[in-house]
Design an enzyme around this catalytic site. Structure first.
Site, PDB file in Angstrom:
ATOM      1  N   ARG A 223       0.776  -1.265  -0.020  1.00  0.00           N
ATOM      2  CA  ARG A 223       0.070   0.039  -0.053  1.00  0.00           C
ATOM      3  C   ARG A 223       0.904   1.068  -0.147  1.00  0.00           C
ATOM      4  O   ARG A 223       2.076   1.268   0.762  1.00  0.00           O
ATOM      5  CB  ARG A 223      -0.848  -0.072   1.330  1.00  0.00           C
ATOM      6  CG  ARG A 223      -2.058  -0.996   1.306  1.00  0.00           C
ATOM      7  CD  ARG A 223      -2.920  -0.756   0.002  1.00  0.00           C
ATOM      8  NE  ARG A 223      -4.225  -1.393   0.139  1.00  0.00           N
ATOM      9  CZ  ARG A 223      -4.572  -2.424  -0.708  1.00  0.00           C
ATOM     10  NH1 ARG A 223      -3.587  -2.874  -1.586  1.00  0.00           N
ATOM     11  NH2 ARG A 223      -5.630  -2.953  -0.840  1.00  0.00           N
ATOM     12  N   HIS A 271      -1.211  -0.205  -9.904  1.00  0.00           N
ATOM     13  CA  HIS A 271      -2.109  -1.323  -8.924  1.00  0.00           C
ATOM     14  C   HIS A 271      -2.578  -2.532  -9.688  1.00  0.00           C
ATOM     15  O   HIS A 271      -3.533  -3.107  -9.644  1.00  0.00           O
ATOM     16  CB  HIS A 271      -3.291  -0.638  -8.324  1.00  0.00           C
ATOM     17  CG  HIS A 271      -3.954  -1.137  -6.920  1.00  0.00           C
ATOM     18  ND1 HIS A 271      -4.123  -0.577  -6.038  1.00  0.00           N
ATOM     19  CD2 HIS A 271      -3.949  -2.631  -6.627  1.00  0.00           C
ATOM     20  CE1 HIS A 271      -4.617  -1.634  -4.926  1.00  0.00           C
ATOM     21  NE2 HIS A 271      -4.341  -2.597  -5.499  1.00  0.00           N
TER      22      HIS A 271
HETATM   23  P1  NDP Z   1      -1.724 -10.898   5.722  1.00  0.00           P
HETATM   24  O1  NDP Z   1      -2.995 -10.282   6.467  1.00  0.00           O
HETATM   25  O2  NDP Z   1      -1.690 -12.350   5.294  1.00  0.00           O
HETATM   26  O3  NDP Z   1      -0.335 -10.507   5.991  1.00  0.00           O
HETATM   27  C1  NDP Z   1       0.185  -9.356   6.827  1.00  0.00           C
HETATM   28  C2  NDP Z   1       1.509  -9.151   7.465  1.00  0.00           C
HETATM   29  O4  NDP Z   1       1.816  -8.111   7.622  1.00  0.00           O
HETATM   30  C3  NDP Z   1       1.545 -10.487   8.481  1.00  0.00           C
HETATM   31  O5  NDP Z   1       2.600 -10.928   8.455  1.00  0.00           O
HETATM   32  C4  NDP Z   1       1.548  -9.368   9.697  1.00  0.00           C
HETATM   33  O6  NDP Z   1       1.997  -9.815  10.951  1.00  0.00           O
HETATM   34  C5  NDP Z   1       2.376  -8.207   9.022  1.00  0.00           C
HETATM   35  N1  NDP Z   1       1.921  -6.959  10.062  1.00  0.00           N
HETATM   36  C6  NDP Z   1       0.906  -6.253  10.042  1.00  0.00           C
HETATM   37  N2  NDP Z   1       0.726  -5.297  10.753  1.00  0.00           N
HETATM   38  C7  NDP Z   1       2.560  -5.173  11.041  1.00  0.00           C
HETATM   39  C8  NDP Z   1       2.995  -4.419  11.915  1.00  0.00           C
HETATM   40  N3  NDP Z   1       2.458  -3.292  12.606  1.00  0.00           N
HETATM   41  N4  NDP Z   1       4.379  -4.565  12.038  1.00  0.00           N
HETATM   42  C9  NDP Z   1       4.977  -5.572  11.262  1.00  0.00           C
HETATM   43  N5  NDP Z   1       4.380  -6.521  10.493  1.00  0.00           N
HETATM   44  C10 NDP Z   1       2.901  -6.486  10.398  1.00  0.00           C
HETATM   45  O7  NDP Z   1      -1.907  -9.920   4.307  1.00  0.00           O
HETATM   46  P2  NDP Z   1      -1.633 -10.367   2.843  1.00  0.00           P
HETATM   47  O8  NDP Z   1      -0.040 -10.811   2.846  1.00  0.00           O
HETATM   48  O9  NDP Z   1      -2.692 -11.182   2.183  1.00  0.00           O
HETATM   49  O10 NDP Z   1      -1.516  -9.011   1.900  1.00  0.00           O
HETATM   50  C11 NDP Z   1      -0.816  -8.114   2.303  1.00  0.00           C
HETATM   51  C12 NDP Z   1      -1.310  -6.563   1.607  1.00  0.00           C
HETATM   52  O11 NDP Z   1      -1.072  -6.725   0.160  1.00  0.00           O
HETATM   53  C13 NDP Z   1      -2.799  -6.403   1.875  1.00  0.00           C
HETATM   54  O12 NDP Z   1      -3.075  -5.886   2.930  1.00  0.00           O
HETATM   55  C14 NDP Z   1      -2.900  -5.370   0.566  1.00  0.00           C
HETATM   56  O13 NDP Z   1      -2.496  -4.185   1.313  1.00  0.00           O
HETATM   57  C15 NDP Z   1      -1.634  -5.793  -0.627  1.00  0.00           C
HETATM   58  N6  NDP Z   1      -2.022  -6.171  -1.542  1.00  0.00           N
HETATM   59  C16 NDP Z   1      -1.910  -5.622  -2.903  1.00  0.00           C
HETATM   60  C17 NDP Z   1      -2.202  -6.110  -4.141  1.00  0.00           C
HETATM   61  C18 NDP Z   1      -1.732  -5.631  -5.164  1.00  0.00           C
HETATM   62  O14 NDP Z   1      -2.298  -5.919  -6.590  1.00  0.00           O
HETATM   63  N7  NDP Z   1      -0.958  -4.582  -5.237  1.00  0.00           N
HETATM   64  C19 NDP Z   1      -3.329  -7.201  -4.055  1.00  0.00           C
HETATM   65  C20 NDP Z   1      -3.561  -8.038  -2.768  1.00  0.00           C
HETATM   66  C21 NDP Z   1      -3.103  -7.594  -1.530  1.00  0.00           C
HETATM   67  P3  NDP Z   1       1.637 -11.194  11.589  1.00  0.00           P
HETATM   68  O15 NDP Z   1       1.971 -12.238  10.605  1.00  0.00           O
HETATM   69  O16 NDP Z   1       2.215 -11.224  12.787  1.00  0.00           O
HETATM   70  O17 NDP Z   1       0.188 -10.909  11.857  1.00  0.00           O
HETATM   71  C1  OXD Z   2      -6.359  -6.063  -2.735  1.00  0.00           C
HETATM   72  C2  OXD Z   2      -5.658  -5.276  -3.707  1.00  0.00           C
HETATM   73  O1  OXD Z   2      -6.233  -5.638  -1.689  1.00  0.00           O
HETATM   74  O2  OXD Z   2      -6.012  -5.556  -5.013  1.00  0.00           O
HETATM   75  O3  OXD Z   2      -6.898  -7.174  -3.117  1.00  0.00           O
HETATM   76  O4  OXD Z   2      -4.857  -4.336  -3.545  1.00  0.00           O
END
Ligand code: NDP
Ligand code: OXD
Length: 308
Positions: A223, A271
């Site tokens: 993001r 995106h």
């Molecule tokens: P998950 O919820 O599976 O994973 C999030 C990770 O971030 C976890 O490891 C979590 O830690 C960690 N995290 C959250 N908060 C913190 C913090 N304060 N400090 C350190 N680590 C933190 O999400 P996804 O992997 O499924 O997706 C990640 C992001 O990718 C989405 O939220 C979205 O914003 C983005 N995305 C972008 C897309 C695109 O096309 N550009 C498509 C899809 C998603 P913990 O394991 O300890 O919970």
């Molecule tokens: C999602 C994205 O969050 O596309 O699915 O960014």
């Protein structure tokens, strides 16, 4: 028969075949509609762009099922008190692995030098091996872990960082604020795959961008708000960061006059790192409805307190 409201008509053309098919495969006889009296709706398939913003009248709704992985535009909606599930789509994960490994390899191999070579210079400069190029992934969730594994399979030494401690074979796993400093120190490629929450805003800032190896590459498919834009531009200008490939932005579409568009060390992708794919996403939605109908716990529930 559960009534399922598909709340974003703009996305319906993608799902009009896939979702009924997935529901049928899951053995769910469902009443799938684009409009309904709120008090009759059992499940809502949702995207932040949907016109539905007030969930108050949906009094019997058992779950709101997001088509998006990131829920920052939904989670703060005070009217949404029903269980909220985010999208974890195997095809989306596959797409993210391809985007991250593709852009990591572009920079690792120095491909640009040979693709844009107007003066036909013959300058043999072989890249190091992947094993010599440390990569750090911020976020070890569904997407970060899949990317970490893929990069480790290519021999990159991979460090991952998350909120809670983890143990993943072949990946150096760190957590907490000290862990962040260690994870970034000396990294040559940094991938940001954190959700947008108050705790992750500006994770990459003037202080943390000074930690990687000079000339390090930043890939951000997470993001826009994970990075302080001004700090990144300053780090690019000074050469501390060699290039940033950015897929997500604080404002999307990225405004035409944003400096990222014209910066020589920035690549903008619109995106597209990883799209939710209707066929596999429909199976995820159907499985969650099946679970709810038989009283099994929902998959991929969002923790309201954590915001992801
Ligand atoms: P998950 O919820 O599976 O994973 C999030 C990770 O971030 C976890 O490891 C979590 O830690 C960690 N995290 C959250 N908060 C913190 C913090 N304060 N400090 C350190 N680590 C933190 O999400 P996804 O992997 O499924 O997706 C990640 C992001 O990718 C989405 O939220 C979205 O914003 C983005 N995305 C972008 C897309 C695109 O096309 N550009 C498509 C899809 C998603 P913990 O394991 O300890 O919970
Ligand atoms: C999602 C994205 O969050 O596309 O699915 O960014």
């Amino acid at each position: 028969m559960p009534k399922i409201l598909f709340a974003d008509p703009a996305l319906w053309p993608d799902y009009s075949t896939a979702l009924p098919q997935a529901l049928a495969e899951a053995g769910i006889p469902a009443d799938l509609v684009l409009e309904a009296a709120p008090e009759t709706v059992d499940y809502i398939v949702y995207a932040p762009s949907a016109p539905l913003q007030d969930f108050t009248p949906y009094t019997r709704t058992k779950a709101v099922l997001s088509l998006w992985a990131g829920v920052e535009r939904i989670v703060g909606n005070a009217t949404l008190t029903q269980p909220l599930c985010r999208m974890v789509d195997p095809a989306l994960t596959e797409g993210m692995v391809e985007w991250v490994t593709g852009h990591a390899l572009r920079h690792h191999l120095g491909m640009d030098r040979h693709i844009f070579n107007p003066d036909h210079l013959w300058q043999p400069k072989p890249p190091p091996l992947a094993r010599e190029r440390p990569v750090t992934i911020l976020g070890l969730g569904e997407l970060g872990t899949a990317c970490a594994r893929a990069l480790a399979a290519l021999n990159f030494p991979v460090t991952g960082w998350s909120r809670s401690p983890k143990s993943i074979p072949g990946i150096r796993c760190l957590s907490g604020s000290d862990g962040l400093r260690t994870a970034l120190s000396g990294a040559q490629i940094i991938v940001t795959l954190l959700p947008r929450t108050p705790g992750t805003e500006n994770t990459l800032n003037a202080e943390t961008l000074a930690l990687p190896a000079r000339g390090a590459i930043v890939l951000n498919p997470g993001r826009g708000a994970l990075i302080d834009d001004d700090a990144l531009l300053a780090a690019l200008d000074s050469g501390q960061i060699g290039h940033a490939t950015l897929d997500v932005f604080r404002v999307e579409p990225l405004p035409k006059d944003h400096p990222f568009w014209v910066h020589p060390r920035v690549t903008v992708t619109p995106h597209i790192a990883a799209d939710t794919r209707a066929a596999s996403a429909s199976r995820v939605i159907s499985e969650n409805i099946r679970r709810a109908e038989v009283g099994e716990p929902l998959l991929h529930r969002v923790d309201r307190a954590l915001g992801y």
